[in-house]
Design a protein around this motif. Structure first.
Motif, PDB file in Angstrom:
ATOM      1  N   PRO A 142       8.647  42.092 -44.508  1.00 44.51           N
ATOM      2  CA  PRO A 142       9.327  41.694 -43.270  1.00 44.51           C
ATOM      3  C   PRO A 142       8.988  42.624 -42.118  1.00 44.51           C
ATOM      4  O   PRO A 142       8.613  43.782 -42.312  1.00 44.51           O
ATOM      5  N   ALA A 192       8.301  36.567 -40.655  1.00 45.05           N
ATOM      6  CA  ALA A 192       8.562  37.944 -41.072  1.00 45.05           C
ATOM      7  C   ALA A 192       9.618  38.615 -40.203  1.00 45.05           C
ATOM      8  O   ALA A 192      10.285  39.555 -40.635  1.00 45.05           O
ATOM      9  N   ARG A 252       9.618  34.572 -48.855  1.00 44.69           N
ATOM     10  CA  ARG A 252      10.126  35.956 -48.826  1.00 44.69           C
ATOM     11  C   ARG A 252      11.602  36.037 -49.181  1.00 44.69           C
ATOM     12  O   ARG A 252      12.032  36.995 -49.831  1.00 44.69           O
ATOM     13  N   VAL A 253      12.389  35.038 -48.739  1.00 42.60           N
ATOM     14  CA  VAL A 253      13.840  35.082 -48.916  1.00 42.60           C
ATOM     15  C   VAL A 253      14.272  33.870 -49.734  1.00 42.60           C
ATOM     16  O   VAL A 253      14.248  32.742 -49.231  1.00 42.60           O
ATOM     17  N   LEU A 260       8.851  32.015 -44.661  1.00 41.65           N
ATOM     18  CA  LEU A 260      10.183  32.592 -44.740  1.00 41.65           C
ATOM     19  C   LEU A 260      10.809  32.317 -46.103  1.00 41.65           C
ATOM     20  O   LEU A 260      11.418  33.201 -46.721  1.00 41.65           O
ATOM     21  N   ILE A 304       2.424  42.629 -43.708  1.00 37.39           N
ATOM     22  CA  ILE A 304       3.169  41.452 -43.259  1.00 37.39           C
ATOM     23  C   ILE A 304       2.394  40.176 -43.554  1.00 37.39           C
ATOM     24  O   ILE A 304       2.923  39.220 -44.122  1.00 37.39           O
ATOM     25  N   THR A 340      15.308  34.112 -33.210  1.00 43.83           N
ATOM     26  CA  THR A 340      14.074  34.892 -33.362  1.00 43.83           C
ATOM     27  C   THR A 340      12.922  34.067 -32.806  1.00 43.83           C
ATOM     28  O   THR A 340      12.784  32.886 -33.148  1.00 43.83           O
ATOM     29  N   CYS A 347      12.326  37.181 -38.957  1.00 43.61           N
ATOM     30  CA  CYS A 347      13.666  36.615 -39.125  1.00 43.61           C
ATOM     31  C   CYS A 347      14.414  37.376 -40.217  1.00 43.61           C
ATOM     32  O   CYS A 347      13.966  37.430 -41.364  1.00 43.61           O
ATOM     33  N   ASP A 348      15.567  37.930 -39.871  1.00 46.35           N
ATOM     34  CA  ASP A 348      16.362  38.753 -40.793  1.00 46.35           C
ATOM     35  C   ASP A 348      17.311  37.923 -41.666  1.00 46.35           C
ATOM     36  O   ASP A 348      18.435  38.357 -41.941  1.00 46.35           O
TER      37      ASP A 348
END
Length: 254
Positions: free
Chosen positions: A242, A37, A64-65, A61, A236, A158, A39-40
């Protein structure tokens, strides 16, 4: 390798992610979920996870992305095999002796959940896999140095780590990272933060930032069964929200 009867199928992100884990040994809980969560990463970017275990952080990850290229590195053969079974692309190698083809690659992000305990500190775990995951063999500064070499220019590292290892972490980052931001994870109001999330940029020039702690649980103590996570922590862990490196917004689901 793990025998079939020694595995469990576990749910993360409210069931969005399912992963095989050993019944005994190192079992992912909330730390890899928080790491993912934090990590951008953006769609189309590349992510390398050092010490990926069964691959839970990478799976969370990816959930989410969309559209990420995620590669894990894991030195324990049984866990690397399990990560592949979970659908993660994994290189079985020691992070200090990466294969040539990986050393020729660079990544937009490196994520890591290094062992928390220094060699010789604390009580050794009975299970060798759990012991390897929790107590460092490779020093923390080597993890960070390897991450720096694998990051593209201005890429982001991260990490999640014990709070007591923050001085070691900051010292190791001073050689090639900047723009460091630290988010303490406080178990309950009034309790010391036991974990920190940290992000740092390769060759970054921004100032060091220490954010207000994220309180994980409601109430001053555990006084009931069931989920006592606070609103942000629950979003989260359950909904895939995130980590917000600043003032938290209203919660939202993926």
């Amino acid at each position: 390798m793990f025998a079939e009867e020694d595995l469990t199928r576990d749910a993360f992100l409210g069931g969005r992610v399912q992963a095989w884990q050993p019944r005994h040994g190192y079992r992912a809980a909330t730390d890899p979920v928080f790491l993912a969560a934090a990590c951008d990463a953006r769609p189309g970017q590349s992510v390398l996870e050092l010490g990926c275990g069964a691959g839970v952080a990478g799976l969370c990850l990816a959930a989410r992305v969309p559209g990420l290229r995620i590669l894990g590195v894991e030195r324990q053969a049984a866990y690397a095999d399990l990560a592949r079974r979970n659908g993660v692309d994994v290189v079985e190698a020691d992070l200090t002796d990466l294969p040539d083809d990986l050393r020729r690659q660079s990544f937009d992000h490196v994520i890591a959940n290094p062992p928390y305990y220094r060699a010789g500190h604390g009580t050794a775990a009975d299970d060798p896999g759990r012991e390897a995951a929790l107590r460092e063999d490779t020093p923390l500064d080597r993890w960070i140095a390897v991450a720096g070499r694998r990051l593209a220019p201005k890429g982001w590292l991260t990490m999640i780590q014990m709070t007591e290892r923050l001085p070691d972490t900051l010292s190791a980052l001073s050689g090639g990272f900047g723009s460091v931001t630290v988010l303490p994870l406080m178990p309950r109001q009034g309790r010391p933060a036991g974990r920190i999330l940290l992000k740092a940029r390769k060759a970054g020039r921004g100032p060091f930032t220490l954010l207000a702690p994220l309180c994980l649980h409601d109430g001053a103590r555990h006084d009931r069964d069931g989920d006592s996570h606070g609103e942000i922590a629950r979003a989260i862990l359950r909904d895939g929200m995130p980590v917000v490196w600043g003032t938290p917004p209203k919660t939202r689901s993926i």
